[in-house]
Every structure is written in C-alpha cells, then in structure tokens.
Design a protein around this motif. Structure first.
Motif, mmCIF file in Angstrom:
data_model
loop_
_atom_site.group_PDB
_atom_site.id
_atom_site.type_symbol
_atom_site.label_atom_id
_atom_site.label_comp_id
_atom_site.label_asym_id
_atom_site.label_seq_id
_atom_site.Cartn_x
_atom_site.Cartn_y
_atom_site.Cartn_z
ATOM 1 N N PHE A 219 30.876 -14.209 30.320
ATOM 2 C CA PHE A 219 31.317 -14.770 31.591
ATOM 3 C C PHE A 219 30.204 -14.790 32.631
ATOM 4 N N ASN B 200 28.017 -16.963 33.232
ATOM 5 C CA ASN B 200 27.844 -18.245 33.890
ATOM 6 C C ASN B 200 28.797 -18.406 35.059
ATOM 7 N N LEU B 201 29.964 -17.768 34.979
ATOM 8 C CA LEU B 201 30.900 -17.860 36.093
ATOM 9 C C LEU B 201 30.373 -17.103 37.299
ATOM 10 N N LEU B 202 29.507 -16.131 37.044
ATOM 11 C CA LEU B 202 28.897 -15.413 38.156
ATOM 12 C C LEU B 202 27.666 -16.136 38.673
ATOM 13 N N SER B 203 27.141 -17.093 37.902
ATOM 14 C CA SER B 203 25.956 -17.810 38.350
ATOM 15 C C SER B 203 26.311 -18.711 39.523
ATOM 16 N N PRO B 204 25.699 -18.512 40.689
ATOM 17 C CA PRO B 204 26.116 -19.281 41.859
ATOM 18 C C PRO B 204 25.872 -20.770 41.718
ATOM 19 N N ASN B 205 24.879 -21.179 40.922
ATOM 20 C CA ASN B 205 24.597 -22.608 40.834
ATOM 21 C C ASN B 205 25.722 -23.373 40.141
ATOM 22 N N PHE B 206 26.242 -22.823 39.041
ATOM 23 C CA PHE B 206 27.304 -23.536 38.327
ATOM 24 C C PHE B 206 28.579 -23.583 39.153
ATOM 25 N N THR B 207 28.905 -22.460 39.811
ATOM 26 C CA THR B 207 30.137 -22.462 40.606
ATOM 27 C C THR B 207 30.000 -23.399 41.810
ATOM 28 N N THR B 208 28.781 -23.481 42.384
ATOM 29 C CA THR B 208 28.589 -24.420 43.495
ATOM 30 C C THR B 208 28.771 -25.851 43.020
ATOM 31 N N PHE B 209 28.238 -26.157 41.820
ATOM 32 C CA PHE B 209 28.415 -27.503 41.275
ATOM 33 C C PHE B 209 29.888 -27.835 41.132
ATOM 34 N N ILE B 210 30.653 -26.906 40.547
ATOM 35 C CA ILE B 210 32.066 -27.188 40.309
ATOM 36 C C ILE B 210 32.806 -27.344 41.635
ATOM 37 N N THR C 45 19.834 -28.045 37.617
ATOM 38 C CA THR C 45 20.084 -26.642 37.269
ATOM 39 C C THR C 45 19.875 -26.387 35.786
#
Lengths: 121, 176
Positions: free
Chosen positions: A2, A4-14, A50
């Motif tokens: 999990f 990637n869920l903590l990665s701020p870049n992916f969550t910002t994209f979503i 990213t």
C-alpha cells in the motif's frame, strides 16, 4: 503493497482527476466546465511525468560526452517528449473550445447551460 | 529525491485548483488557474523535467490564461449563482466509484522514483546512451522530439494550425 497510496504524487493525481471530472459534470457555467477540463488534462500529464521520475537522477541533459553514459543518472526522457506534445495539443483544444463558447454566447447571449437549453426551444 | 519532497507544492496545487472552481468571478478564477499552472511547472522542474516545466510555464500558464481572458472579455465575466443545482446521486456515486477504482489501480503501480520500474528500465536507457552518438544533441528530450520523432512534431504543428483555422472560422463576424 500500500505504499503507493501513501505516495503524495499518485493521490494528488487521483484527487485532481476526480475533481476536474466532477466540475465538468456538475457545473453549469461553460467556462467552469473548461476549467475542469484543463484540470483533468494537466492531472494526466502530471501522472505521466510522475511515472518517469527516478530517485537520485538529474535532468535528461547529458553532462559530458566523454566516457560511458550511465542511464540511472538521468531522468527518463520518453514521458517528457510525449508530454510536451500533449501540453501543446491540450492548449489547442482549449482554444477551439473557447472559440465555440464565444460563438455560443453570440448566438444565445448566455454562458449558463440552463439558459442556453431554454433559449434553444 | 524524497517521496515527500514536493508536498508543499502539491498542497499549493490542490488549494489553487479548489480556488479556481470556488471563485464566482470568472476572471479571478482564470487567474488562479494560471497560478495553478505555474505551481504545476515547479512540480515538474522538481521531478527533473525542465522541458515540460518550460512548456507548461509558457503555454499552460501564459497562453491558456490569455485565451481564457480573451474569451471572458467577449462574454460575461460572472458565474450566475442561481444556476448551480444539487448533484444527482448517481453522478456522485459514479465519480466516487471511479476514484476508488483509481486508488485500487495505484496499488499495483511501481513505486515513485523506482529505477527498476518498467517505464524506466525497458526502452529509455537505449535513448539515453545512444542519442548523443546518433543525433549530436546533448538534450535527450530535444533529440527525441526533433530527430527521432520529428514527423510527429510536424503533425503536431499541423494540429495547432488546424485549431487556429477553426478558431478563425468560428469567430469571424457576419456583416450581412
């Protein structure tokens, strides 16, 4: 798993993608819809850049011509080349849609979707 | 490059994106969108892609703001507050499900900044190692854009030209 869920870049994209899509669907002002479209476009470009990032790497411009070139020193240039084209094409589509918006305003005198639908009948 | 290194920029991104939507004065909203674009360019410069950052700062932050302002000066610069209705439940549900699906897909993505990720390990080392020898350009992005993929770039300019022609045809005034 999990991380990637903590990665701020992916969550910002979503977040940006869903946010822009929500605006395109729910707002009734045409300019606001275009702002939402712009957010969706840029969020996808953000995601591609990213994906191409490498930790500990520098910009994809060669430092010196002498000696063997180590690939892990430079960031991945392929997404960048793709994305530069995507930005320019995105602004072209934005320009055409703004032209359509102006044409709609000249014909119907409003930028609100409800007003335009009312005047169409 | 730490994973949390660009967190301030990302917070600024989200705040400006929110501001561009909340503000009812459309000229203000468009200017906030320009600052959003600029923070995006800073993010990309941080991730090691100066070419993308330059393009975004010039084309995204400058050009698209000018286009928006041009459109607003010809129309009304205010959003009508009465037109905003409640969102239907199925739209909210669909967008929520889409967001969850995207989060679920993000679990399987390679880690941020992974050198051994498929996107970084498969084809791009070839370009990094051979572009100087083959194309004599130290900037690899320029070598790909202008030499390896020059036909694509030519067709991209054709797209921009078509967009310009379409705008000119849409905005001409009928004198009759």
């Amino acid at each position: 798993m999990f991380e990637n869920l903590l990665s701020p870049n992916f969550t910002t994209f979503i977040t940006l993608f869903i946010f822009g899509l929500t605006i395109m669907v729910t707002h009734h002002n045409l300019i606001k819809k275009l702002i939402g479209m712009y957010l969706v476009q840029t969020s996808i470009i953000f995601f591609l850049v990213t994906i191409g990032a490498k930790s500990g790497s520098t910009v994809p411009i060669l430092l010196s011509a002498a000696g063997p070139i180590e690939p892990h020193v430079y960031a991945n240039p392929l997404p960048h080349a793709l994305v530069v084209t995507a930005i320019v094409v995105g602004v072209s589509t934005l320009g055409v849609s703004l032209g359509l918006t102006i044409a709609i305003f000249r014909r119907y005198g409003s930028l609100e979707e409800d007003e335009i639908l009312k005047r169409l009948e | 490059m730490q994973i949390w290194g660009d967190l301030p920029l990302l917070i600024l991104l989200l705040v400006t994106a929110l501001g561009a939507v909340i503000v009812r004065d459309l000229i203000g909203a468009v200017l906030i969108l320009g600052s959003y674009s600029f923070f995006l360019a800073l993010c990309w410069a941080w991730m090691g892609s100066p070419d993308v950052a330059f393009t975004e700062a010039v084309v995204g932050s400058g050009m698209s703001t000018v286009l928006f302002l041009f459109a607003l000066f010809q129309t009304v610069p205010q959003e009508d507050p009465s037109s905003h209705r409640d969102t239907p439940w199925f739209v909210a549900l669909g967008l929520g499900v889409l967001g969850l699906l995207l989060l679920y897909g993000a679990i399987d993505l390679p880690r941020f900044g992974d050198i051994a990720a498929p996107a970084n390990a498969y084809l791009s080392p070839t370009y990094i190692q051979q572009s100087l020898e083959q194309m004599n350009t130290p900037n690899i992005v320029t070598a790909i854009l202008m030499d390896y993929r020059s036909l694509d770039t030519l067709i991209e300019t054709a797209v921009v030209f078509t967009a310009g022609v379409a705008c000119a045809l849409l905005l001409r005034r009928h004198d009759s």
